[in-house]
Design a protein around this motif. Sequence first.
Motif, PDB file in Angstrom:
ATOM      1  N   PHE A 111       0.854  -1.186   0.000  1.00 57.17           N
ATOM      2  CA  PHE A 111       0.000   0.000   0.000  1.00 57.17           C
ATOM      3  C   PHE A 111       0.891   1.238   0.000  1.00 57.17           C
ATOM      4  O   PHE A 111       2.079   1.152   0.268  1.00 57.17           O
ATOM      5  CB  PHE A 111      -0.972   0.006   1.189  1.00 57.17           C
ATOM      6  N   GLY A 112       0.285   2.372  -0.321  1.00 61.31           N
ATOM      7  CA  GLY A 112       1.029   3.623  -0.407  1.00 61.31           C
ATOM      8  C   GLY A 112       1.712   3.996   0.899  1.00 61.31           C
ATOM      9  O   GLY A 112       1.278   3.603   1.986  1.00 61.31           O
ATOM     10  N   ALA A 155       0.544   9.587   2.477  1.00 60.50           N
ATOM     11  CA  ALA A 155      -0.875   9.710   2.837  1.00 60.50           C
ATOM     12  C   ALA A 155      -1.078  10.847   3.835  1.00 60.50           C
ATOM     13  O   ALA A 155      -2.015  11.638   3.708  1.00 60.50           O
ATOM     14  CB  ALA A 155      -1.389   8.388   3.412  1.00 60.50           C
ATOM     15  N   ASP A 188      -3.246  14.335   3.203  1.00 62.58           N
ATOM     16  CA  ASP A 188      -4.336  14.749   4.095  1.00 62.58           C
ATOM     17  C   ASP A 188      -4.266  16.252   4.394  1.00 62.58           C
ATOM     18  O   ASP A 188      -5.272  16.868   4.713  1.00 62.58           O
ATOM     19  CB  ASP A 188      -4.280  13.980   5.419  1.00 62.58           C
ATOM     20  N   HIS A 234       2.058   1.593  -5.780  1.00 60.66           N
ATOM     21  CA  HIS A 234       1.164   1.915  -4.655  1.00 60.66           C
ATOM     22  C   HIS A 234       1.092   3.427  -4.401  1.00 60.66           C
ATOM     23  O   HIS A 234       0.002   3.975  -4.189  1.00 60.66           O
ATOM     24  CB  HIS A 234       1.610   1.180  -3.383  1.00 60.66           C
ATOM     25  N   ASP A 235       2.235   4.109  -4.440  1.00 57.97           N
ATOM     26  CA  ASP A 235       2.238   5.567  -4.244  1.00 57.97           C
ATOM     27  C   ASP A 235       1.598   6.276  -5.429  1.00 57.97           C
ATOM     28  O   ASP A 235       0.917   7.293  -5.265  1.00 57.97           O
ATOM     29  CB  ASP A 235       3.662   6.082  -4.029  1.00 57.97           C
ATOM     30  N   ARG A 294      -0.885   5.167  -7.291  1.00 48.76           N
ATOM     31  CA  ARG A 294      -2.343   5.065  -7.138  1.00 48.76           C
ATOM     32  C   ARG A 294      -2.857   5.955  -6.010  1.00 48.76           C
ATOM     33  O   ARG A 294      -3.942   6.528  -6.116  1.00 48.76           O
ATOM     34  CB  ARG A 294      -2.754   3.602  -6.931  1.00 48.76           C
ATOM     35  N   LEU A 295      -2.090   6.090  -4.944  1.00 49.42           N
ATOM     36  CA  LEU A 295      -2.487   6.982  -3.851  1.00 49.42           C
ATOM     37  C   LEU A 295      -2.568   8.427  -4.350  1.00 49.42           C
ATOM     38  O   LEU A 295      -3.546   9.140  -4.062  1.00 49.42           O
ATOM     39  CB  LEU A 295      -1.493   6.861  -2.688  1.00 49.42           C
ATOM     40  N   ALA A 321      -5.627   8.749  -6.633  1.00 51.24           N
ATOM     41  CA  ALA A 321      -6.875   8.762  -5.868  1.00 51.24           C
ATOM     42  C   ALA A 321      -7.148  10.134  -5.257  1.00 51.24           C
ATOM     43  O   ALA A 321      -8.301  10.463  -4.964  1.00 51.24           O
ATOM     44  CB  ALA A 321      -6.828   7.697  -4.764  1.00 51.24           C
ATOM     45  N   HIS A 322      -6.098  10.944  -5.102  1.00 48.83           N
ATOM     46  CA  HIS A 322      -6.241  12.303  -4.570  1.00 48.83           C
ATOM     47  C   HIS A 322      -6.313  13.350  -5.681  1.00 48.83           C
ATOM     48  O   HIS A 322      -6.185  14.545  -5.416  1.00 48.83           O
ATOM     49  CB  HIS A 322      -5.097  12.616  -3.602  1.00 48.83           C
ATOM     50  N   ALA A 346      -6.940   3.866 -10.096  1.00 46.29           N
ATOM     51  CA  ALA A 346      -7.431   4.711  -9.013  1.00 46.29           C
ATOM     52  C   ALA A 346      -7.801   6.098  -9.527  1.00 46.29           C
ATOM     53  O   ALA A 346      -8.443   6.868  -8.826  1.00 46.29           O
ATOM     54  CB  ALA A 346      -6.379   4.839  -7.925  1.00 46.29           C
TER      55      ALA A 346
END
Length: 191
Positions: A21-22, A27, A31, A48-49, A51-52, A55-56, A79
């Motif tokens: 995962f990222g 993350a 935020d 993973h990073d 896609r993170l 997603a943002h 994502a």
Amino acid sequence: MSGADWDGRYREGTTPWDKGFGAPPLAEFLDRHPVAGRVLVPGCGRGHDVRLLAAHGAQPLGVDISGLAVEQARAFPKAGLEEYRVDDFLAAGFGANGFEWVFEHTCFCAIHPNERPAYVEAVRKSLKPGGHFLAIFYVNIENTEGPPFPISEAGIDRLFHPLFETLESWMPGRSYPERSGRESMRLMRKK
């Protein structure tokens, strides 16, 4: 980039840097801060990073020297607007000033310290004027034989400050458990 057999590592499953995962520090940053536009992620591995970031709302391009890693990254569900490419970040000369951001996590520490000036130049060439470089660096580790090859805060300053200004530097509050206290983050802007 270093003579390591990256495809072999992915084929054998000997990828201890891949946690599935990222990165928690990324993350945590997302935020608090928006990351928009085109983002280059060198040494993206399984993505993973990437896609993170997608997603943002960012438009990330994940690049890795391992074709197998990129193939595995593409196998994950999309994502957002992420893309992947097999290439050598140090040699490719990515789109002259085409990215708003470069995000670093586990690429810089995997290359031999002799290759670091070429890495800095590749980041500089990749970013638009005023573009941002967000990095997770390995510090406070005793392994100097690498990888990962650690770097000191002073070493980061010596390498990057002629071309970049540091906007923020901090120890992330969230990390993978075994990396807690061993990572330092920097947000820099291309001069």
